[in-house]
Design a protein around this motif. Structure first.
Motif, PDB file in Angstrom:
ATOM      1  N   PHE A 205     -62.741 -24.840   5.319  1.00 39.23           N
ATOM      2  CA  PHE A 205     -61.757 -24.889   4.247  1.00 39.23           C
ATOM      3  C   PHE A 205     -62.372 -24.246   3.017  1.00 39.23           C
ATOM      4  O   PHE A 205     -63.594 -24.169   2.871  1.00 39.23           O
ATOM      5  CB  PHE A 205     -61.270 -26.315   3.966  1.00 39.23           C
ATOM      6  N   ARG A 206     -61.516 -23.733   2.164  1.00 41.72           N
ATOM      7  CA  ARG A 206     -62.007 -22.947   1.055  1.00 41.72           C
ATOM      8  C   ARG A 206     -61.513 -23.539  -0.258  1.00 41.72           C
ATOM      9  O   ARG A 206     -60.355 -23.920  -0.373  1.00 41.72           O
ATOM     10  CB  ARG A 206     -61.482 -21.514   1.205  1.00 41.72           C
ATOM     11  N   ILE A 207     -62.416 -23.650  -1.211  1.00 45.14           N
ATOM     12  CA  ILE A 207     -62.024 -24.146  -2.524  1.00 45.14           C
ATOM     13  C   ILE A 207     -62.044 -22.963  -3.484  1.00 45.14           C
ATOM     14  O   ILE A 207     -63.027 -22.233  -3.554  1.00 45.14           O
ATOM     15  CB  ILE A 207     -63.013 -25.214  -3.026  1.00 45.14           C
ATOM     16  N   GLU A 208     -60.959 -22.780  -4.188  1.00 42.31           N
ATOM     17  CA  GLU A 208     -60.818 -21.645  -5.084  1.00 42.31           C
ATOM     18  C   GLU A 208     -60.896 -22.158  -6.522  1.00 42.31           C
ATOM     19  O   GLU A 208     -60.256 -23.150  -6.867  1.00 42.31           O
ATOM     20  CB  GLU A 208     -59.439 -21.063  -4.800  1.00 42.31           C
ATOM     21  N   LYS A 238     -68.585 -15.344  -5.642  1.00 41.85           N
ATOM     22  CA  LYS A 238     -68.436 -15.342  -7.095  1.00 41.85           C
ATOM     23  C   LYS A 238     -67.758 -14.028  -7.500  1.00 41.85           C
ATOM     24  O   LYS A 238     -68.182 -12.946  -7.060  1.00 41.85           O
ATOM     25  CB  LYS A 238     -69.821 -15.454  -7.735  1.00 41.85           C
ATOM     26  N   PHE A 239     -66.743 -14.102  -8.310  1.00 37.96           N
ATOM     27  CA  PHE A 239     -65.947 -12.955  -8.754  1.00 37.96           C
ATOM     28  C   PHE A 239     -65.230 -12.244  -7.593  1.00 37.96           C
ATOM     29  O   PHE A 239     -64.726 -11.147  -7.749  1.00 37.96           O
ATOM     30  CB  PHE A 239     -66.781 -11.936  -9.541  1.00 37.96           C
ATOM     31  N   GLY A 240     -65.249 -12.864  -6.413  1.00 37.51           N
ATOM     32  CA  GLY A 240     -64.534 -12.268  -5.279  1.00 37.51           C
ATOM     33  C   GLY A 240     -63.071 -12.645  -5.343  1.00 37.51           C
ATOM     34  O   GLY A 240     -62.640 -13.339  -6.251  1.00 37.51           O
ATOM     35  N   ARG A 241     -62.310 -12.177  -4.411  1.00 42.11           N
ATOM     36  CA  ARG A 241     -60.891 -12.547  -4.400  1.00 42.11           C
ATOM     37  C   ARG A 241     -60.470 -12.966  -2.994  1.00 42.11           C
ATOM     38  O   ARG A 241     -61.141 -12.656  -2.021  1.00 42.11           O
ATOM     39  CB  ARG A 241     -60.009 -11.413  -4.923  1.00 42.11           C
ATOM     40  N   VAL A 242     -59.349 -13.680  -2.970  1.00 43.86           N
ATOM     41  CA  VAL A 242     -58.804 -14.062  -1.671  1.00 43.86           C
ATOM     42  C   VAL A 242     -57.755 -13.029  -1.308  1.00 43.86           C
ATOM     43  O   VAL A 242     -56.873 -12.732  -2.109  1.00 43.86           O
ATOM     44  CB  VAL A 242     -58.162 -15.469  -1.736  1.00 43.86           C
ATOM     45  N   ILE A 243     -57.894 -12.458  -0.130  1.00 47.83           N
ATOM     46  CA  ILE A 243     -56.908 -11.459   0.297  1.00 47.83           C
ATOM     47  C   ILE A 243     -56.145 -11.977   1.507  1.00 47.83           C
ATOM     48  O   ILE A 243     -56.618 -12.852   2.210  1.00 47.83           O
ATOM     49  CB  ILE A 243     -57.584 -10.100   0.632  1.00 47.83           C
ATOM     50  N   LYS A 244     -54.947 -11.421   1.695  1.00 45.14           N
ATOM     51  CA  LYS A 244     -54.138 -11.811   2.861  1.00 45.14           C
ATOM     52  C   LYS A 244     -54.536 -10.923   4.015  1.00 45.14           C
ATOM     53  O   LYS A 244     -54.707  -9.716   3.864  1.00 45.14           O
ATOM     54  CB  LYS A 244     -52.654 -11.582   2.563  1.00 45.14           C
ATOM     55  N   ARG A 245     -54.691 -11.499   5.170  1.00 43.17           N
ATOM     56  CA  ARG A 245     -55.017 -10.699   6.352  1.00 43.17           C
ATOM     57  C   ARG A 245     -54.018 -11.052   7.441  1.00 43.17           C
ATOM     58  O   ARG A 245     -53.784 -12.225   7.712  1.00 43.17           O
ATOM     59  CB  ARG A 245     -56.450 -11.034   6.745  1.00 43.17           C
ATOM     60  N   ASN A 246     -53.379 -10.026   7.991  1.00 41.54           N
ATOM     61  CA  ASN A 246     -52.421 -10.272   9.068  1.00 41.54           C
ATOM     62  C   ASN A 246     -53.159 -10.212  10.400  1.00 41.54           C
ATOM     63  O   ASN A 246     -53.620  -9.164  10.818  1.00 41.54           O
ATOM     64  CB  ASN A 246     -51.320  -9.200   9.018  1.00 41.54           C
ATOM     65  N   GLY A 249     -50.173 -11.473  13.986  1.00 41.28           N
ATOM     66  CA  GLY A 249     -48.879 -11.997  13.535  1.00 41.28           C
ATOM     67  C   GLY A 249     -48.994 -13.217  12.628  1.00 41.28           C
ATOM     68  O   GLY A 249     -47.998 -13.715  12.134  1.00 41.28           O
ATOM     69  N   ARG A 250     -50.220 -13.705  12.389  1.00 42.59           N
ATOM     70  CA  ARG A 250     -50.399 -14.854  11.496  1.00 42.59           C
ATOM     71  C   ARG A 250     -51.058 -14.360  10.220  1.00 42.59           C
ATOM     72  O   ARG A 250     -52.040 -13.610  10.273  1.00 42.59           O
ATOM     73  CB  ARG A 250     -51.340 -15.900  12.123  1.00 42.59           C
ATOM     74  N   VAL A 251     -50.527 -14.792   9.061  1.00 41.66           N
ATOM     75  CA  VAL A 251     -51.165 -14.384   7.809  1.00 41.66           C
ATOM     76  C   VAL A 251     -52.231 -15.411   7.464  1.00 41.66           C
ATOM     77  O   VAL A 251     -51.952 -16.609   7.397  1.00 41.66           O
ATOM     78  CB  VAL A 251     -50.120 -14.264   6.677  1.00 41.66           C
ATOM     79  N   THR A 252     -53.477 -14.956   7.307  1.00 40.71           N
ATOM     80  CA  THR A 252     -54.565 -15.894   7.006  1.00 40.71           C
ATOM     81  C   THR A 252     -55.254 -15.458   5.709  1.00 40.71           C
ATOM     82  O   THR A 252     -55.305 -14.272   5.402  1.00 40.71           O
ATOM     83  CB  THR A 252     -55.613 -15.925   8.130  1.00 40.71           C
ATOM     84  N   PRO A 253     -55.806 -16.425   4.941  1.00 39.55           N
ATOM     85  CA  PRO A 253     -56.532 -16.050   3.737  1.00 39.55           C
ATOM     86  C   PRO A 253     -57.964 -15.657   4.094  1.00 39.55           C
ATOM     87  O   PRO A 253     -58.551 -16.216   5.003  1.00 39.55           O
ATOM     88  CB  PRO A 253     -56.523 -17.343   2.916  1.00 39.55           C
ATOM     89  N   GLU A 254     -58.484 -14.671   3.392  1.00 43.47           N
ATOM     90  CA  GLU A 254     -59.875 -14.281   3.659  1.00 43.47           C
ATOM     91  C   GLU A 254     -60.575 -13.985   2.333  1.00 43.47           C
ATOM     92  O   GLU A 254     -60.008 -13.365   1.436  1.00 43.47           O
ATOM     93  CB  GLU A 254     -59.892 -13.042   4.551  1.00 43.47           C
ATOM     94  N   GLY A 255     -61.802 -14.462   2.180  1.00 41.44           N
ATOM     95  CA  GLY A 255     -62.569 -14.213   0.959  1.00 41.44           C
ATOM     96  C   GLY A 255     -63.159 -12.821   1.009  1.00 41.44           C
ATOM     97  O   GLY A 255     -63.791 -12.450   1.977  1.00 41.44           O
ATOM     98  N   GLN A 256     -62.917 -12.039  -0.055  1.00 39.97           N
ATOM     99  CA  GLN A 256     -63.460 -10.679  -0.072  1.00 39.97           C
ATOM    100  C   GLN A 256     -64.514 -10.600  -1.169  1.00 39.97           C
ATOM    101  O   GLN A 256     -64.298 -11.110  -2.275  1.00 39.97           O
ATOM    102  CB  GLN A 256     -62.327  -9.700  -0.369  1.00 39.97           C
ATOM    103  N   ASN A 266     -61.914 -15.302 -10.425  1.00 41.23           N
ATOM    104  CA  ASN A 266     -62.062 -16.434  -9.510  1.00 41.23           C
ATOM    105  C   ASN A 266     -63.280 -16.311  -8.616  1.00 41.23           C
ATOM    106  O   ASN A 266     -63.807 -15.237  -8.403  1.00 41.23           O
ATOM    107  CB  ASN A 266     -60.837 -16.534  -8.594  1.00 41.23           C
ATOM    108  N   GLY A 267     -63.653 -17.415  -8.063  1.00 41.37           N
ATOM    109  CA  GLY A 267     -64.653 -17.425  -7.004  1.00 41.37           C
ATOM    110  C   GLY A 267     -64.185 -18.442  -6.002  1.00 41.37           C
ATOM    111  O   GLY A 267     -63.327 -19.272  -6.294  1.00 41.37           O
ATOM    112  N   GLY A 268     -64.765 -18.398  -4.830  1.00 43.65           N
ATOM    113  CA  GLY A 268     -64.369 -19.381  -3.827  1.00 43.65           C
ATOM    114  C   GLY A 268     -65.589 -19.862  -3.093  1.00 43.65           C
ATOM    115  O   GLY A 268     -66.597 -19.179  -3.019  1.00 43.65           O
ATOM    116  N   ALA A 269     -65.520 -21.061  -2.599  1.00 47.02           N
ATOM    117  CA  ALA A 269     -66.598 -21.564  -1.744  1.00 47.02           C
ATOM    118  C   ALA A 269     -65.979 -21.999  -0.434  1.00 47.02           C
ATOM    119  O   ALA A 269     -64.939 -22.645  -0.418  1.00 47.02           O
ATOM    120  CB  ALA A 269     -67.290 -22.747  -2.400  1.00 47.02           C
TER     121      ALA A 269
END
Ligand SMILES: Cc1cc2nc3c(=O)[nH]c(=O)nc-3n(C[C@H](O)[C@H](O)[C@H](O)COP(=O)(O)OP(=O)(O)OC[C@H]3O[C@@H](n4cnc5c(N)ncnc54)[C@H](O)[C@@H]3O)c2cc1C
Length: 271
Positions: A205-208, A238-246, A249-256, A266-269
């Motif tokens: 799980f990811r915390i933004e 740190k300073f990365g972004r969350v992008i949508k990845r298809n 057929g499922r859209v998933t979040p991915e940290g870039q 933003n940053g995410g862990a």
């Protein structure tokens, strides 16, 4: 007749193939798409398997399963440094390598892990795997879009059947189909006397949050890995972004990571 058939060409197979005696006749079969198709279409299967995506390599025996308990920590450390050499040899030298570290003392609740990390990012990861594939495909035969449905042993020979009704024979078989249970192959495994073993399963799980929220633990470091009981943090962007990845057929979040696009606030862990 092949000397060796490898079922699955995910990340663990790729590094195995690089260690095999390529004078032998070897076939790798994967249910996923060809390398060519992986370059243009997101997928979690095919050459490189799940490992091709973000290309983040944590060179610490503390992370990524419990291999140390099977082969010993020193051997794990040796193999991890071989992985780094291989990535560099196939074009990954320019990747950001850093030490995940916190200048904070551990306490009873949180342990901070020191871990050298190499982060290729999506684009370079594809390039490195494409280079490895170009090298291996001169030595090993590949069949993509072929799902193995049956493995049978008669005498000293294995017979492998795929969903496309292709039949192959080999003296040895390596099964590297990933950590998911594989209902298609359960019958074959039972007949061969192979059983599943329990292993650590990573449920992410990811915390933004705003990147500066991390500052008290990060200070000038890019990332820190933490352990609290059985819970591990895997990744900070740190300073990365969350992008949508298809994906299929499922859209998933991915940290870039921040080098792949403009830095964000933003940053995410990821845990
Ligand atoms: C979202 C996400 C992000 C991750 N990020 C990282 C990271 O940054 N760093 C890191 O170290 N790890 C990361 N991991 C974990 C890492 O991806 C896995 O540990 C690694 O891919 C496992 O390698 P593998 O070769 O065992 O399996 P996989 O990479 O899953 O490959 C298995 C292959 O077997 C094939 N296959 C399966 N069944 C059959 C069959 N019956 N016939 C033929 N082929 C078959 C599949 O098509 C697949 O290509 C991440 C995992 C996820 C889900």
């Amino acid at each position: 007749m092949y000397d060796i058939i490898i079922i699955g060409s995910g990340v663990s197979s790729v590094f195995t193939m690089l260690k095999l005696d390529t004078h032998k006749k070897i076939l790798a079969i994967d249910a996923g798409p060809s390398m060519e198709n992986r370059l243009v279409q997101p997928s979690t299967t095919g050459f490189g398997g799940l490992g091709l995506s973000e290309g983040k390599y944590n060179f610490s025996p503390d992370l990524g399963g419990n291999l140390s308990s099977k082969i010993g920590e020193n051997l794990v450390i040796k193999h991890l440094s071989e992985v780094e050499e291989i990535i560099d040899a196939f074009g990954g030298q320019s990747a950001l390598t850093y030490q995940s570290h916190a200048d904070i003392e551990n306490d009873a609740f949180i342990q901070f892990l020191d871990c050298p990390t190499k982060h290729l990012g999506t684009a370079l990861s594809k390039e490195v795997y494409n280079n490895i594939f170009a090298y291996l495909s001169t030595k090993i035969e590949f069949r993509f879009n072929n799902t193995v449905t049956n493995i049978e042993k008669t005498g000293d020979t294995f017979q492998i059947t795929t969903s496309e009704n292709n039949i192959f024979h080999a003296k040895k078989v390596i099964v590297a189909t990933g950590s998911k249970k594989n209902p298609l192959l359960n019958k074959s495994f039972a007949k061969l006397g192979l059983t599943y073993q329990k292993t650590r399963v990573d449920i992410g799980f990811r915390i933004e949050m705003l990147s500066e929220t991390f500052d008290p633990i990060l200070q000038n470091n890019l990332e820190v890995k933490m352990r609290s009981g059985n819970l591990y943090s895997y990744c900070m962007n740190k300073f990365g972004r969350v992008i949508k990845r298809n994906l299929h057929g499922r859209v998933t979040p991915e940290g870039q990571n921040s080098r792949e696009d403009k830095p964000s606030k933003n940053g995410g862990a990821t845990f």
